[in-house]
Scaffold this active site. Structure first.
Site, mmCIF file in Angstrom:
data_model
loop_
_atom_site.group_PDB
_atom_site.id
_atom_site.type_symbol
_atom_site.label_atom_id
_atom_site.label_comp_id
_atom_site.label_asym_id
_atom_site.label_seq_id
_atom_site.Cartn_x
_atom_site.Cartn_y
_atom_site.Cartn_z
ATOM 1 N N VAL A 240 0.869 -1.182 0.000
ATOM 2 C CA VAL A 240 0.000 0.000 0.000
ATOM 3 C C VAL A 240 0.901 1.226 0.000
ATOM 4 C CG1 VAL A 240 -1.815 1.243 1.219
ATOM 5 C CG2 VAL A 240 -1.787 -1.245 1.271
ATOM 6 N N HIS A 442 -22.340 -40.068 15.282
ATOM 7 C CA HIS A 442 -22.642 -40.169 13.853
ATOM 8 C C HIS A 442 -24.061 -39.662 13.594
ATOM 9 C CE1 HIS A 442 -22.789 -41.778 9.794
ATOM 10 N NE2 HIS A 442 -23.992 -42.241 10.088
HETATM 11 P P1 NAI Z 1 -2.892 -10.523 11.531
HETATM 12 O O1 NAI Z 1 -1.522 -10.437 12.086
HETATM 13 O O2 NAI Z 1 -3.662 -11.768 11.607
HETATM 14 O O3 NAI Z 1 -2.860 -10.112 9.973
HETATM 15 C C1 NAI Z 1 -2.397 -8.879 9.516
HETATM 16 C C2 NAI Z 1 -2.057 -9.030 8.036
HETATM 17 O O4 NAI Z 1 -1.816 -7.743 7.515
HETATM 18 C C3 NAI Z 1 -0.819 -9.869 7.780
HETATM 19 O O5 NAI Z 1 -1.125 -10.837 6.818
HETATM 20 C C4 NAI Z 1 0.184 -8.849 7.265
HETATM 21 O O6 NAI Z 1 1.078 -9.385 6.329
HETATM 22 C C5 NAI Z 1 -0.705 -7.806 6.626
HETATM 23 N N1 NAI Z 1 -0.169 -6.459 6.552
HETATM 24 C C6 NAI Z 1 0.499 -5.772 7.520
HETATM 25 N N2 NAI Z 1 0.816 -4.534 7.079
HETATM 26 C C7 NAI Z 1 0.327 -4.427 5.814
HETATM 27 C C8 NAI Z 1 0.336 -3.399 4.825
HETATM 28 N N3 NAI Z 1 0.890 -2.211 5.070
HETATM 29 N N4 NAI Z 1 -0.243 -3.655 3.639
HETATM 30 C C9 NAI Z 1 -0.821 -4.868 3.376
HETATM 31 N N5 NAI Z 1 -0.844 -5.861 4.261
HETATM 32 C C10 NAI Z 1 -0.287 -5.649 5.471
HETATM 33 O O7 NAI Z 1 -3.668 -9.298 12.204
HETATM 34 P P2 NAI Z 1 -5.200 -8.954 12.286
HETATM 35 O O8 NAI Z 1 -5.974 -9.648 11.228
HETATM 36 O O9 NAI Z 1 -5.262 -7.473 12.339
HETATM 37 O O10 NAI Z 1 -5.612 -9.584 13.676
HETATM 38 C C11 NAI Z 1 -4.987 -9.123 14.883
HETATM 39 C C12 NAI Z 1 -5.013 -10.161 15.970
HETATM 40 O O11 NAI Z 1 -6.322 -10.437 16.383
HETATM 41 C C13 NAI Z 1 -4.383 -11.459 15.527
HETATM 42 O O12 NAI Z 1 -3.436 -11.854 16.483
HETATM 43 C C14 NAI Z 1 -5.527 -12.420 15.488
HETATM 44 O O13 NAI Z 1 -5.119 -13.716 15.870
HETATM 45 C C15 NAI Z 1 -6.540 -11.825 16.467
HETATM 46 N N6 NAI Z 1 -7.882 -12.170 16.007
HETATM 47 C C16 NAI Z 1 -8.322 -13.451 16.128
HETATM 48 C C17 NAI Z 1 -9.549 -13.822 15.647
HETATM 49 C C18 NAI Z 1 -9.975 -15.243 15.759
HETATM 50 O O14 NAI Z 1 -9.399 -15.996 16.514
HETATM 51 N N7 NAI Z 1 -10.968 -15.688 15.016
HETATM 52 C C19 NAI Z 1 -10.441 -12.863 15.009
HETATM 53 C C20 NAI Z 1 -9.862 -11.571 14.893
HETATM 54 C C21 NAI Z 1 -8.642 -11.251 15.397
#
Ligand code: NAI
Length: 457
Positions: A240, A442
């Site tokens: 970006v 099941h």
């Molecule tokens: P994330 O760390 O999962 O993903 C962030 C993504 O953004 C990565 O793939 C990274 O490469 C990308 N990224 C970073 N900077 C960027 C840029 N400038 N341009 C394009 N891509 C870029 O973080 P996310 O999704 O924000 O989640 C944060 C935390 O919340 C995580 O630790 C996650 O495990 C937790 N979470 C867990 C959930 C669940 O268990 N279902 C649901 C929502 C969040």
């Protein structure tokens, strides 16, 4: 002399409130400080509200595709205001539930911003709402916040409301027509899934060559294929460059592209939220914003613990629960320690993605020799009965030398539910021969997990 408590807890999210519950049950005199609502990110602006929205999105898709199941639903109408109102109702009920759980004779709830005064022979002193409290142990459970990458125009966009985070996404009264999502991680994918299901044109911009972080590459590819068919666009290996007033500019393979949109969702990771006044006085070891902890969740300062997102280990509500239990057990003198290896993680897309333990790649990097079984979920009668396309599959990994399960990865309905069984298999370290003696109901999709065990015997 004023009362000395056994435990002081800063933060009332899953880490903090679970620590308070366990400490109180263990007979420890406890104080919990919370400046906002109980429930933290999980209840107020994370796990729970997103799941209510995603369930409505799933209903839309089911209604749209119902004809294949012999059900005609002619005009499917999505009412965003009603969906948000229902989400608010669910959140309110659960927050009230936590408040009720805090009404325990051993718990004192203090509403206000906690400031750490310091530590002396009696313990740690914390001030909030004009009162000082001293405790022999202090548990920090202060959570995390959205990371803001240094992209030109992003801060201005956040101020104007053109750029939103998951927090605002859950409050917005209107749906965007065109949404650009920065980051194809867990938050980005779950919200992209929601918006795409209710009619928004979504583009996910991810800087890495794949979505969903460490998730199994075949599962990521399957998820992208499914979402691609539903019209979602993915720009991988994309940087970006800038956010303007009405667009997002990114670069892929040296080519610059301007994506016109009416909202940008920022989901590029979260960072520990540890700007607690006075924390620095305790001198605990830090790793950037994260508080460093050991396998008992104790920090470099004896009696000081950090549980949940603030230690930056595995930012998941259920990890915070377990860390809170381990920290309290350590305070109580009970033998216990955290094992991150068997903590599952789920992405609540449709279909769901769930994983636990090692992947083929991570096992190889550790020099573990692995036997892997891959089975389609079509092996399950229930899956066939309820699903038209055979997109789901499961991978089960065995450590060939130790003869025990070390990983499981699934894409498909109920993946979030069946992964707990796989976590138990890893945690028990029992051989597949012993594990198959457990009977699965099941018909369930989870039976495929048992089928996979047979292939390892
Ligand atoms: P994330 O760390 O999962 O993903 C962030 C993504 O953004 C990565 O793939 C990274 O490469 C990308 N990224 C970073 N900077 C960027 C840029 N400038 N341009 C394009 N891509 C870029 O973080 P996310 O999704 O924000 O989640 C944060 C935390 O919340 C995580 O630790 C996650 O495990 C937790 N979470 C867990 C959930 C669940 O268990 N279902 C649901 C929502 C969040």
């Amino acid at each position: 002399m004023s009362e000395i408590f056994d435990v002081l807890i800063i933060g009332g999210g899953p880490g903090g409130y679970r620590a308070a519950e366990r400490a109180a049950e263990g007979g420890l005199k406890t104080v919990i400080f919370e400046e906002n609502k109980f429930g933290g990110t999980c209840l107020n602006e994370g796990c729970i509200p997103t799941k209510t929205l995603l369930n409505s999105a799933k209903l839309v898709r089911h209604a749209q595709e119902s004809e294949a199941f012999g059900v005609k639903s002619e005009s499917v109408q999505y009412d965003h205001a009603a969906v948000i109102a229902r989400k608010d109702k669910v959140v309110k009920t659960l927050v009230r539930g936590v408040e009720v759980a805090m009404r325990h004779e051993n718990i004192k709830v203090v509403r206000g911003k906690a400031e750490i005064e310091g530590r002396n022979d009696s313990g740690f002193t914390v001030t909030a709402a004009g009162e000082s409290y001293t405790g022999r142990n202090l548990i920090i459970a202060s959570g995390s916040k959205t990371a803001i990458p240094p992209v030109p125009g992003l801060k201005e966009g956040l101020e104007s409301g053109f750029v939103i985070t998951s927090r605002e996404a859950l409050e917005e009264k209107d749906l965007p027509k065109q949404l650009a999502v920065i980051g194809g991680g867990v938050i980005g994918l779950e919200l992209a899934c929601f918006y795409a299901s209710v009619g928004t044109a979504v583009t996910v911009i991810e800087m890495l060559p794949k979505i969903a972080g460490n998730t199994d590459p075949d599962i990521c590819a399957q998820l992208m294929k499914i979402y691609g068919k539903r019209g979602m666009r993915f720009a991988l290996s994309s940087r970006v460059l800038e956010v303007t007033k009405d667009s997002l500019v990114f670069e892929k393979d040296g080519q610059k592209e301007t994506l016109a949109c009416d909202k940008v969702l920022l989901s590029a990771g979260r960072i520990p939220s540890t700007a607690i006044p006075g924390l620095e006085k305790l001198g605990a070891e830090m790793n950037r914003a994260a508080i460093v902890t050991d396998r008992h969740l104790e920090t470099s300062v004896p009696g000081l613990y950090a549980v949940g997102d603030c230690n930056g280990k595995l930012m998941l509500a259920h990890t915070a629960y377990r860390e809170a239990e381990v920290a309290v057990n350590h305070i109580l003198g009970k033998a216990d320690e955290i094992r991150y290896e068997s903590i599952p993680s789920v992405i609540y897309t449709d279909p769901e993605v769930a994983s636990v333990g090692e992947s083929a790649e991570s096992a190889k990097n550790k020099g573990i020799s692995v036997k892997q079984v891959v089975l389609p979920l079509r092996f399950s009668g229930r899956y066939l009965a309820e699903t038209e396309r055979g997109e789901g599959f499961l991978k089960l990994l065995e450590d060939e030398d130790r003869k025990c399960i070390i990983g499981c990865h699934v894409i498909g309905p109920y993946a979030s539910e069946l992964i707990a069984g796989a976590a138990l298999m890893i945690d028990s370290a029992l051989p597949p021969e012993r594990l198959v003696r457990t009977v699965f109901p099941h018909p369930t999709v989870g039976e495929v997990l048992r089928d996979a065990l047979f292939q390892l015997i």
